[in-house]
Design a protein around this motif. Structure first.
Motif, PDB file in Angstrom:
ATOM      1  N   TYR A 102      38.366  29.215  69.916  1.00  0.00           N
ATOM      2  CA  TYR A 102      37.324  30.066  70.486  1.00  0.00           C
ATOM      3  C   TYR A 102      37.941  31.261  71.235  1.00  0.00           C
ATOM      4  O   TYR A 102      37.794  31.398  72.451  1.00  0.00           O
ATOM      5  CB  TYR A 102      36.433  29.254  71.432  1.00  0.00           C
ATOM      6  N   PRO A 103      38.626  32.141  70.510  1.00  0.00           N
ATOM      7  CA  PRO A 103      39.283  33.279  71.178  1.00  0.00           C
ATOM      8  C   PRO A 103      38.304  34.259  71.816  1.00  0.00           C
ATOM      9  O   PRO A 103      38.688  35.000  72.723  1.00  0.00           O
ATOM     10  CB  PRO A 103      40.068  33.941  70.034  1.00  0.00           C
ATOM     11  N   ASP A 104      37.044  34.262  71.340  1.00  0.00           N
ATOM     12  CA  ASP A 104      36.058  35.193  71.910  1.00  0.00           C
ATOM     13  C   ASP A 104      35.522  34.721  73.262  1.00  0.00           C
ATOM     14  O   ASP A 104      34.874  35.486  73.970  1.00  0.00           O
ATOM     15  CB  ASP A 104      34.880  35.388  70.947  1.00  0.00           C
ATOM     16  N   ILE A 105      35.767  33.467  73.599  1.00  0.00           N
ATOM     17  CA  ILE A 105      35.307  32.975  74.906  1.00  0.00           C
ATOM     18  C   ILE A 105      36.458  33.162  75.893  1.00  0.00           C
ATOM     19  O   ILE A 105      37.161  32.217  76.262  1.00  0.00           O
ATOM     20  CB  ILE A 105      34.849  31.500  74.834  1.00  0.00           C
ATOM     21  N   SER A 106      36.646  34.390  76.277  1.00  0.00           N
ATOM     22  CA  SER A 106      37.689  34.752  77.234  1.00  0.00           C
ATOM     23  C   SER A 106      37.037  35.565  78.337  1.00  0.00           C
ATOM     24  O   SER A 106      36.717  36.743  78.151  1.00  0.00           O
ATOM     25  CB  SER A 106      38.795  35.561  76.540  1.00  0.00           C
ATOM     26  N   PHE A 107      36.800  34.920  79.459  1.00  0.00           N
ATOM     27  CA  PHE A 107      36.094  35.566  80.555  1.00  0.00           C
ATOM     28  C   PHE A 107      36.881  35.385  81.856  1.00  0.00           C
ATOM     29  O   PHE A 107      36.832  34.335  82.488  1.00  0.00           O
ATOM     30  CB  PHE A 107      34.685  34.992  80.707  1.00  0.00           C
ATOM     31  N   CYS A 108      37.626  36.408  82.184  1.00  0.00           N
ATOM     32  CA  CYS A 108      38.396  36.430  83.415  1.00  0.00           C
ATOM     33  C   CYS A 108      37.955  37.610  84.265  1.00  0.00           C
ATOM     34  O   CYS A 108      37.838  38.733  83.749  1.00  0.00           O
ATOM     35  CB  CYS A 108      39.892  36.550  83.126  1.00  0.00           C
ATOM     36  N   ASN A 109      37.702  37.351  85.500  1.00  0.00           N
ATOM     37  CA  ASN A 109      37.333  38.411  86.437  1.00  0.00           C
ATOM     38  C   ASN A 109      38.518  38.778  87.300  1.00  0.00           C
ATOM     39  O   ASN A 109      39.281  37.905  87.719  1.00  0.00           O
ATOM     40  CB  ASN A 109      36.190  37.962  87.358  1.00  0.00           C
ATOM     41  N   TRP A 110      38.711  40.056  87.537  1.00  0.00           N
ATOM     42  CA  TRP A 110      39.605  40.448  88.610  1.00  0.00           C
ATOM     43  C   TRP A 110      38.751  40.834  89.808  1.00  0.00           C
ATOM     44  O   TRP A 110      37.626  41.334  89.655  1.00  0.00           O
ATOM     45  CB  TRP A 110      40.546  41.574  88.201  1.00  0.00           C
TER      46      TRP A 110
END
Length: 326
Positions: free
Chosen positions: A244-252
């Motif tokens: 699931y490479p599209d589920i990449s959710f990182c906040n700065w």
């Protein structure tokens, strides 16, 4: 004797020339710095704002205070920042979703791309897909199989509509045709409490807040929503590793200033923050809280990234048939 007036005129001419070249000598900070944050006291963003304030005060020798202005998807905090003098002494500490997510779901009272500008990214935090400990599935493959067998019956919680914890579930829904129902909450703590209590089975939560519950066995972690594994939980596989490479959710989370601040002043603040947050003491305190240091980026690079994330999130909502805010 007659040479002195000439020298005075020469010095005056030199000063005029410098001013004409537009080379202001920004004195920053030369008074108290106020950091406004949209987070309530005790939240992860508030904790980070206070770490930044302490380090910046040590680096510059000026007093730095933090003022909490939660509510209205960040609008209250932004307005408080914009009410200050346009001299860089009133700043904002907030996650990138202030610009890249919230304006898509909630109509804002400010222009996210003109009224505010990013100055420095300080720390990263990524989402993790967690589930109630009583779920029969204990890994991602098993969870997807279980969800397909329960199609349309499972639900997932989020911080609120229009946040990464909402978007990540939409992407998983579309990828596997799960038809999970989204249940928004007014913030992460009440949502996570429902997942731990078993009222809602799943949630994409920040690893910072979920980690102690994963370690205690109250939650099952299925995957880290990042391209790389977490330094604080390296044993947790990423969702990308599991297909699931599209589920990449990182906040700065970092520091913003008013959109009208001159670029020379923004660069000076950026440099001061870079020094203040590069110390070993700051990095140690950051790790204790659960954040990871953000990659070094210039203000212009941050602005480009925010625009790209905004467009990606808008596409996710349109694909899901969710009306964007106007």
């Amino acid at each position: 004797m007659h040479s002195y007036p000439f020298l005075r005129r020469l010095r005056h001419a030199a000063c005029v020339a410098v001013l004409a070249l537009g080379l202001p000598a920004w004195a920053w900070p030369d008074k108290i710095v106020k950091i406004v944050t949209p987070a309530p006291p005790g939240g992860s963003t508030d904790v980070l704002a206070r770490l930044i304030a302490d380090s910046l005060a040590s680096e510059t020798g000026q007093t730095v205070i933090v003022e909490n202005k939660p509510g209205a998807a960040g609008s209250i905090a932004v307005r408080a920042m914009l009410s200050g003098a346009m001299d860089g002494h009133t700043l904002l500490v907030a996650p990138n979703n202030l610009v890249s997510e919230a304006p898509l779901a909630v109509k804002q009272t400010f222009d996210p791309f003109n009224d505010v500008q990013p100055i420095s990214a300080v720390a990263n935090s990524c989402l993790v897909l967690v589930g109630n400990a009583d779920l029969p599935a204990k890994n991602m493959k098993g969870l997807v199989e279980y969800a397909k067998g329960q199609r349309g019956k499972l639900s997932y919680a989020s911080f609120s509509a229009g946040t990464a914890s909402h978007y990540a579930g939409l992407v998983l829904n579309a990828k596997e045709d799960l038809d999970m129902q989204h249940i928004p909450f007014p913030g992460a703590p009440p949502a996570l409490a429902q997942v731990i209590g078993g009222q809602i089975p799943l949630m994409f939560d920040s690893l910072i807040s979920s980690k102690p519950h994963i370690q205690s066995g109250k939650l099952v972690a299925y995957g880290y929503a990042s391209k790389a594994r977490s330094a604080s939980m390296p044993q947790l596989p990423t969702l990308a590793e599991q297909g699931y490479p599209d589920i990449s959710f990182c906040n700065w989370t970092g520091v913003y200033g008013a959109g009208k601040l001159p670029s020379e002043l923004v660069d000076k603040i950026h440099a001061a923050l870079a020094k203040a947050t590069a110390t070993a003491k700051f990095r140690e305190r950051l790790a204790t809280v659960g954040f990871e240091p953000a990659a070094a980026q210039s203000p212009s690079q941050l602005a480009q990234g925010l625009r790209a994330d905004y467009e990606r999130n808008a596409g996710i909502l349109k694909t899901a048939g969710i009306k964007l805010s106007e």
